[in-house]
Each structure stands twice: as structure tokens, then as C-alpha cells.
Design an enzyme around this catalytic site. Structure first.
Site, PDB file in Angstrom:
ATOM      1  CG  ASP A  36      34.809  44.685  34.342  1.00  0.00           C
ATOM      2  OD1 ASP A  36      34.961  45.081  35.520  1.00  0.00           O
ATOM      3  OD2 ASP A  36      35.582  43.873  33.790  1.00  0.00           O
ATOM      4  CE  LYS A  97      36.540  46.832  41.207  1.00  0.00           C
ATOM      5  NZ  LYS A  97      36.414  45.958  40.015  1.00  0.00           N
ATOM      6  CD  GLU A 196      34.555  42.789  39.641  1.00  0.00           C
ATOM      7  OE1 GLU A 196      35.516  42.045  39.923  1.00  0.00           O
ATOM      8  OE2 GLU A 196      34.597  44.023  39.790  1.00  0.00           O
ATOM      9  CG  ASP A 218      38.879  38.531  38.246  1.00  0.00           C
ATOM     10  OD1 ASP A 218      39.877  38.878  37.577  1.00  0.00           O
ATOM     11  OD2 ASP A 218      37.903  39.275  38.442  1.00  0.00           O
TER      12      ASP A 218
HETATM   13  P1  ADP Z   1      41.389  44.481  36.179  1.00  0.00           P
HETATM   14  O1  ADP Z   1      40.269  43.550  36.409  1.00  0.00           O
HETATM   15  O2  ADP Z   1      42.311  44.597  37.336  1.00  0.00           O
HETATM   16  O3  ADP Z   1      40.966  45.790  35.651  1.00  0.00           O
HETATM   17  P2  ADP Z   1      42.214  43.134  33.672  1.00  0.00           P
HETATM   18  O4  ADP Z   1      41.332  41.966  33.738  1.00  0.00           O
HETATM   19  O5  ADP Z   1      41.955  44.129  32.612  1.00  0.00           O
HETATM   20  O6  ADP Z   1      42.383  43.832  35.074  1.00  0.00           O
HETATM   21  O7  ADP Z   1      43.707  42.570  33.518  1.00  0.00           O
HETATM   22  C1  ADP Z   1      44.791  43.404  33.321  1.00  0.00           C
HETATM   23  C2  ADP Z   1      46.044  42.579  33.305  1.00  0.00           C
HETATM   24  O8  ADP Z   1      45.962  41.600  32.273  1.00  0.00           O
HETATM   25  C3  ADP Z   1      47.280  43.403  33.047  1.00  0.00           C
HETATM   26  O9  ADP Z   1      48.291  43.025  33.952  1.00  0.00           O
HETATM   27  C4  ADP Z   1      47.649  42.984  31.643  1.00  0.00           C
HETATM   28  O10 ADP Z   1      49.051  43.078  31.394  1.00  0.00           O
HETATM   29  C5  ADP Z   1      47.196  41.560  31.608  1.00  0.00           C
HETATM   30  N1  ADP Z   1      47.045  41.062  30.250  1.00  0.00           N
HETATM   31  C6  ADP Z   1      46.255  41.560  29.273  1.00  0.00           C
HETATM   32  N2  ADP Z   1      46.416  40.857  28.136  1.00  0.00           N
HETATM   33  C7  ADP Z   1      47.340  39.898  28.405  1.00  0.00           C
HETATM   34  C8  ADP Z   1      47.953  38.873  27.628  1.00  0.00           C
HETATM   35  N3  ADP Z   1      47.667  38.689  26.333  1.00  0.00           N
HETATM   36  N4  ADP Z   1      48.856  38.072  28.243  1.00  0.00           N
HETATM   37  C9  ADP Z   1      49.170  38.257  29.529  1.00  0.00           C
HETATM   38  N5  ADP Z   1      48.637  39.200  30.311  1.00  0.00           N
HETATM   39  C10 ADP Z   1      47.729  40.025  29.755  1.00  0.00           C
HETATM   40 MG    MG Z   2      38.479  42.697  36.500  1.00  0.00          MG
END
Ligand code: ADP
Ligand code: MG
Length: 657
Positions: A36, A97, A196, A218
Site C-alpha cells: 500500500d 503520491k 485500494e 477511506d
Molecule cells: P494514508 O492513506 O493517507 O497514507 P493512513 O491510512 O495511514 O493514511 O492514515 C493516517 C492518518 O491516520 C493520520 O492522520 C493519523 O494521525 C491517523 N491515525 C492513525 N492512528 C490513529 C488513531 N488511533 N486515532 C486517530 N487517528 C489515527
Molecule cells: Mg491509504
């Protein structure tokens, strides 16, 4: 030349299915991994030997921040790059990205680094990390992928054979190509790209139901995506996508950081205070996903043990969550669906860990969302499952995606092949196309299923022939026969022909690749390249003749049947039409496609007024309760003619990416 002709995806990947003994696909020598490649985080997972997927972690955990630092002598990726961001903002690249496959003009978000346009005239954006280096987003993404590949090889103790990379469902060709290129630069054999939301659906096993409608919600770090998927005949189709490319967990952080600065009574924070507030806010936000209260100690803000509770946080972010829900409703509308029609809602993205997000999603969709798989890992898990299948693991009860080595199609009028499923399409696949009748006399349609890359059916391999009977008598082009090719995971083809008005239907099962070796496939592809020139000319001529024949038959029938009726065909016009018909008969003998087409156009032009009058008359009669063929005078004996190609473009449903 040799590499140009090799068929991607056939060697070992394509399985020849035999009705009795199922041959296991050839195991590939290395591991197949799923990646991913996210805006905020990237992740690699494996699901080897048909096992359950698991993420591969290093000492900083599984989620690799998608950040690449060019500050020091060595390129650094992930948590360490994040650490260098404060001191060298212009040399640390995040959110790459969002720049994949884009031009400078497309970049509409704030970025601390310099962007320039590539000087090769491509318009591709480049990131100038210093005087010497202006990097493409592809190169930067490749650095992230290299780290994940190395991590996988270290954790698995063996070489990686290839990878499935995920991309947002809305990624266009340029963005997808850029992602594939990044994989190749990182030394990965990219089995395929996977959307995705489709990956998330696979991880939840939703493919096993065979049918269904799903929403994938998402909410990541900087983006919100909503996708509506339809699973039909074991194939996922993205019906609609929507969202907000500037809304995510980072906005939650900003809202909470402002709150902390206000609590600390700081109205114009320094850059350091700003950054400290943001980091503390993110930590507090994540803590509040599992606890009711948390305390913040931020020396830069002189906050010591400041208590935050979940309700306070929720009231800060509620307006942001509402924005995502408005986007969901709009996207459902685009898909022509209402929430109760959905079979499930899947949560993806780290920000869906926030309990308030889950509650509000549940309320909007009217059902509890699926969230039992870690939302920030579910996409990589789906990719890993897919990669395992593509690397040759037999997996029970999973949609097997594979590729078709040679195009599958139908013979149409004039012996021309109409490809329904193109070579290298991923299976399982279902594709349909509508054909129309050639003449009113046609009450049957011969279906000849062929496989190969050549333009003429005689040069392709014949797989099956059958006939659809009982087509109602309708004026030319009015009967509509929908032909569906469904190729299942075992590469077994089922062809169904159905007349749309009456529903008469005929189905046959064929085994398209039975007996074809890889060498034969290679030979057939090579032959099509050798003959590409002649084939093209032959096809043009055959097509032109078919069209001329169709028009001439229609005009002749019209003259015979209704030409004598008052007001349909004035004498002067009749002479012109008959001359054009004679000219058409002559042109049929020509081997010059242009002459054939010219004769058809001339015939169409002179017969157009008659056709219009006939139509008006038919409509008028129809309104008086008569059927079309009651006003036409004669009906020939039941006869079966070949079908002609319809004007409808193939409605192709492809899996995932
Ligand atoms: P992307 O797909 O954009 O790479 P992610 O799916 O990894 O992103 O999500 C990242 C976001 O998720 C960040 O803003 C992070 O702070 C938030 N996040 C991760 N864990 C938690 C949690 N336990 N509670 C709230 N937000 C979270
Ligand atoms: Mg993502």
C-alpha cells in the site's frame, strides 16, 4: 525484438484449466508481496502459501511514513526522514503520491520544497531538493518502495518475486503508469496494480459472496476517498468514486492544535510552537481513539498535564466528519444508489479509528461498518492476498485474478473478428457487447467464438459455434442481442447470447485455452504482428463491404416492400435510388475499401428521404396500435443470417485497477 514479443503475465501465471484434473499453477520462485503506497504511510504485507495476510515491520513498526529525505549524504526514508523535516523542510519530500503522473500546473497543495517543470517537454513536475537534483515523483516513490522491498526480503529471508501495488480507484492512466514505473525502478516485478477499495474488499473476503454492493470509506492523513463497488460474477467494478483530496486526519490535528494554542493563550505562535502543538495534537487525537481523556504536556507551549476529553475533541472535528458524509451522499447519488441498497460499508485509513467517525458513518449508512481489520493495514492485506495468488499459491474460495493470453472474440459479418475480451485482461472477467440484426428476415444469430489476435476469423482459433434462435422480426438494427463473455477464475469461458426484447437466451461453455502451450501463444501473437499490415487492410475492406451490403439490403427491401405506397418514393427519387443500388453492386466487387465506402455513402444519401418517410409512417401506424410488421407487406421465410456489428461500444467490466 524478443522482449517486445514476450507476453507479460503468461509464463507460469496463466493456468490452463482442464475439466477433470485441475493443474496447480506453477509456483514462482520468490515471495509475492502486497504494498500500500500511501500518501501518509506505506506498508508491505505478505500472505504466503494461501495463509492469512500479515504486515512486515521494522523497529519503528509496520507503517512507514511516506517521507523521503535528501538532506544528508544518504537518502533516508520513513521515521528518520520525518525527523529531518523540521531542520531541512526543502529537502524532505512528503505526500509525493499527490504528484505522481501530474504536471506542475496540477499541484494545488502547500509544499515546503521547490517544484520545477521537467525540461524534456513532458510537463512532468520535478522536486528540486538542491541545485544538482530535480527528482521526479516516480524516483522519490521508488525510494519508498525500495525500503519496503528490502524490509520484506530481510523479514522473509528470501528474494521477493513480485508485488501488487495499490492505487486510488480514481487514479488515471498517467498516475497508474507512474506508480508502475516506480515499482520497476525499485526492482519490483509489478504483478499488477489494484484499486485500494478493491484491495480492502478482498481483505474482508467480500469477493467470496460473488455478488454485492459495497461502499469503501477511506479517511487517511490528508485525503478522503469514498468508493462504491459492485461485485458481479465474481468481478469488482468501481461504480463511482468521490471524496475530498484536501481532507483527512491532518485536519483533525490542525483543529486540535489550534485548540491547544488557545488553551495556552498563544495567539501568534512561532514556527516551533506551531509544530510542537501539531505533534502534541496528533498524539492526543490518537490517544483519544481508545481513551476517554488524555493529558498533554508541551513545554514549548508551557502546557503541563493539560487534560483533554473525547467530547471536546469530537466537537472540534464533527464539522470535518460531516463534510465526508456529504461527499458520501453525493457519490451514492452518482452511483444511482441509496444507502439501504448497500450490502456492507468498509472502513479504511488510520483516521477511521476515531470512534466519532465510526458512529457517524454508521448513522449515515444505516449499518455498522466493517472495521475488524486494522483500517490502516487492510489495503496492504488485500494486495498481499492478491500477490500470493499471482505468485502461484492455490487458494480456496478466492477470486483468482489472472490474465487472458489471447483475445477472445466473435466472428461478425464478413468474417471479421470483434474482440470481446482483450489479450492480457485480468480474469475473472465478464464483458458484454450488443449486436443488432442485419435485416428483418433475420430470426436467428450464429455465434462463432474465436481466440487470437488476427483480424479475420479464419486466421484465429475456432472455439465454439452456436445459434441463437427466435429473434423477433424487427427492422434492421432494431433487434438487440447482448452477448456476454464470462471467463471464470479457472479460465473457463461461458458465452451467453440474449435477445433483449424477448429475453430468448442461449448459453455455451467453452475452454478457450485448452491445449494451448506458451509456445503456441507466442507464435500466435507473433503471427499477428507479422500480418498486422495485411490484416488491417483486409479488415477495412471486409468491414466496408459488410456496411455496404447491409445498407443495400435495407434499401432494396424498403423499395420492394413500401416503395409502391403513396408518398413514400417519388419517381425521380426512385430512379436515383435504383442507380445507386446498381452502383453498389459494382462496388461490392472492388478491392478498394474507399470505393466501397463511397458507394455506401452515396446510397445512404439518396435513400435518406425515403427512410425518413417510412419511419414517419411506421410511427404513425404504431400509434394506432399496429405493430411494425403489420404495415410492412411481406415477410420472408425464417432465415438465419450472420449478425452485424452493433453501434454499441463494449461495456467492459474490469476487475479493480
Ligand atoms: P494514508 O492513506 O493517507 O497514507 P493512513 O491510512 O495511514 O493514511 O492514515 C493516517 C492518518 O491516520 C493520520 O492522520 C493519523 O494521525 C491517523 N491515525 C492513525 N492512528 C490513529 C488513531 N488511533 N486515532 C486517530 N487517528 C489515527
Ligand atoms: Mg491509504
Amino acid at each position: 525484438m524478443a522482449d517486445k514479443l514476450s507476453i507479460e503475465g503468461t509464463g507460469g501465471l496463466f493456468q490452463i484449466a482442464e475439466p477433470t484434473a485441475k493443474k496447480a499453477p506453477k509456483r514462482r520462485p520468490g515471495f509475492g508481496i502486497g504494498i500500500d503506497l500511501g500518501t501518509t504511510h506505506s506498508l508491505v504485507a505478505i500472505a504466503a502459501n494461501a495463509g492469512a495476510p500479515r504486515e512486515l515491520a521494522d523497529e519503528n513498526g509496520a507503517l512507514l511514513p511516506s517521507v523521503v529525505s535528501y538532506a544528508g549524504p544518504d537518502i533516508v526514508v520513513g521515521t528518520r526522514a520525518l525527523d529531518e523535516q523540521l531542520d531541512h523542510p526543502g529537502k524532505v519530500v512528503s505526500s509525493v503520491k499527490r504528484m505522481m503522473g501530474r504536471g506542475l500546473a496540477d499541484i494545488d497543495f502547500a509544499h515546503p520544497y521547490d517544484l520545477v517543470e521537467a525540461d524534456d517537454g513532458s510537463g512532468v513536475v520535478r522536486i528540486a531538493v538542491d541545485e544538482q537534483r530535480a527528482l521526479t515523483p516516480v524516483e522519490v516513490s521508488a525510494e519508498i518502495l525500495k525500503v519496503l522491498k528490502a524490509r520484506a526480503e530481510r523479514e522473509l529471508g528470501g528474494p521477493v518475486d513480485g508485488a501488487v501495488l495499490t492505487v486510488p480507484a480514481y487514479f488515471d492512466d498517467a498516475q497508474r503508469q507512474a506508480t508502475k514505473d516506480a515499482g520497476r525502478i525499485a526492482g519490483l516485478n509489478v504483478y499488477r496494480l489494484l484499486a485500494e477499495p478493491t484491495a480492502a474488499a478482498l481483505a474482508h473476503g467480500l469477493d467470496r459472496g460473488g455478488q454485492g454492493l459495497y461502499a469503501v470509506y477511506d479517511l487517511g492523513g490528508g485525503t478522503f476517498d469514498i468508493s462504491i463497488l459492485r461485485l458481479r460474477d465474481g468481478v469488482f467494478q468501481v461504480l463511482a468514486t468521490g471524496g475530498d483530496s484536501a481532507l483527512g486526519g491532518d485536519d483533525f490535528d490542525r483543529a486540535l492544535a489550534s485548540h491547544l494554542l488557545a488553551a495556552a493563550d498563544i495567539s501568534s505562535p512561532s514556527r516551533v510552537q506551531h509544530e510542537a502543538a501539531r505533534i502534541a495534537a496528533r498524539r492526543a487525537k490518537e490517544a483519544l481513539s481508545s481513551a476517554d481523556t488524555t493529558t498533554c504536556t508541551v513545554p514549548e507551549l508551557k502546557l503541563d498535564g493539560y487534560t483533554l476529553n473525547r467530547e471536546a475533541f469530537e466537537s472540534l472535528v464533527e464539522p470535518l466528519i460531516k463534510r465526508t458524509l456529504r461527499a458520501c451522499k453525493a457519490t451514492l447519488r452518482d452511483a444511482g444508489l441509496r444507502a439501504p441498497e448497500l450490502d456492507a460499508v468498509v472502513l479504511v485509513g488510520g483516521s477511521t479509528r476515531v470512534p466519532k467517525v465510526r458512529q457517524m458513518v454508521e448513522k449515515t449508512f444505516g449499518k455498522p461498518p466493517l472495521a475488524d481489520i486494522d483500517p490502516d493495514k487492510v489495503v496492504a492485506y488485500g494486495a498481499a492476498i492478491q500477490a500470493d495468488v499471482l505468485s502461484g499459491s492455490p487458494r480456496e474460495g478466492i477470486t483468482l485474478l489472472d490474465v487472458v493470453p489471447l483475445s477472445l472474440g466473435l466472428e461478425t459479418m464478413g468474417g471479421i473478428v470483434e474482440a470481446i475480451i482483450p489479450r492480457n485482461a485480468t480474469i475473472p472477467i465478464s464483458a458484454r457487447q450488443v449486436f443488432t440484426n442485419y435485416s428483418e428476415q433475420q430470426t436467428g444469430m450464429k455465434i462463432h467464438v474465436v481466440q487470437g489476435e488476427r483480424e479475420l476469423a479464419d486466421d484465429c482459433r475456432s472455439l465454439a459455434r452456436f445459434e441463437l434462435k427466435g429473434i423477433p422480426r424487427l427492422p434492421p438494427s432494431m433487434a438487440r442481442v447482448e452477448v456476454t463473455f464470462q471467463l471464470d477464475a479457472d479460465a473457463l469461458l461461458t458465452v451467453t447470447a440474449r435477445e433483449l426484447m424477448t429475453g430468448v437466451k442461449q448459453t455455451v461453455e467453452v475452454k478457450p485455452t485448452y491445449g494451448l502451450s506458451d509456445e503456441e501463444v507466442d507464435r500466435m501473437v507473433m503471427a499477428s504482428l507479422d500480418h498486422a499490415g495485411d490484416d488491417f487492410a483486409a479488415r477495412n475492406l471486409a468491414e466496408a463491404r459488410v456496411e455496404l451490403g447491409r445498407v443495400a439490403l435495407a434499401v432494396r427491401t424498403a423499395v420492394d416492400e413500401t416503395g409502391h405506397l403513396p408518398g413514400i418514393l417519388p419517381e425521380a427519387e426512385r430512379q436515383q435510388v435504383l442507380a445507386a443500388l446498381a452502383n453498389a453492386d459494382e462496388a461490392m466487387k472492388s478491392v478498394d475499401a474507399k470505393a466501397v465506402t463511397a458507394a455506401r455513402e452515396a446510397l445512404e444519401a439518396v435513400s435518406e428521404p425515403m427512410a425518413r418517410r417510412r419511419m414517419e409512417r411506421a410511427l404513425h401506424a404504431g400509434m394506432q396500435g399496429k405493430s411494425l410488421h403489420e404495415i410492412e407487406t411481406t415477410l420472408a421465410d425464417e432465415d438465419t443470417l450472420d449478425q452485424k456489428r452493433g453501434s454499441h461500444s463494449p461495456e467492459q467490466i474490469e476487475q479493480g485497477a
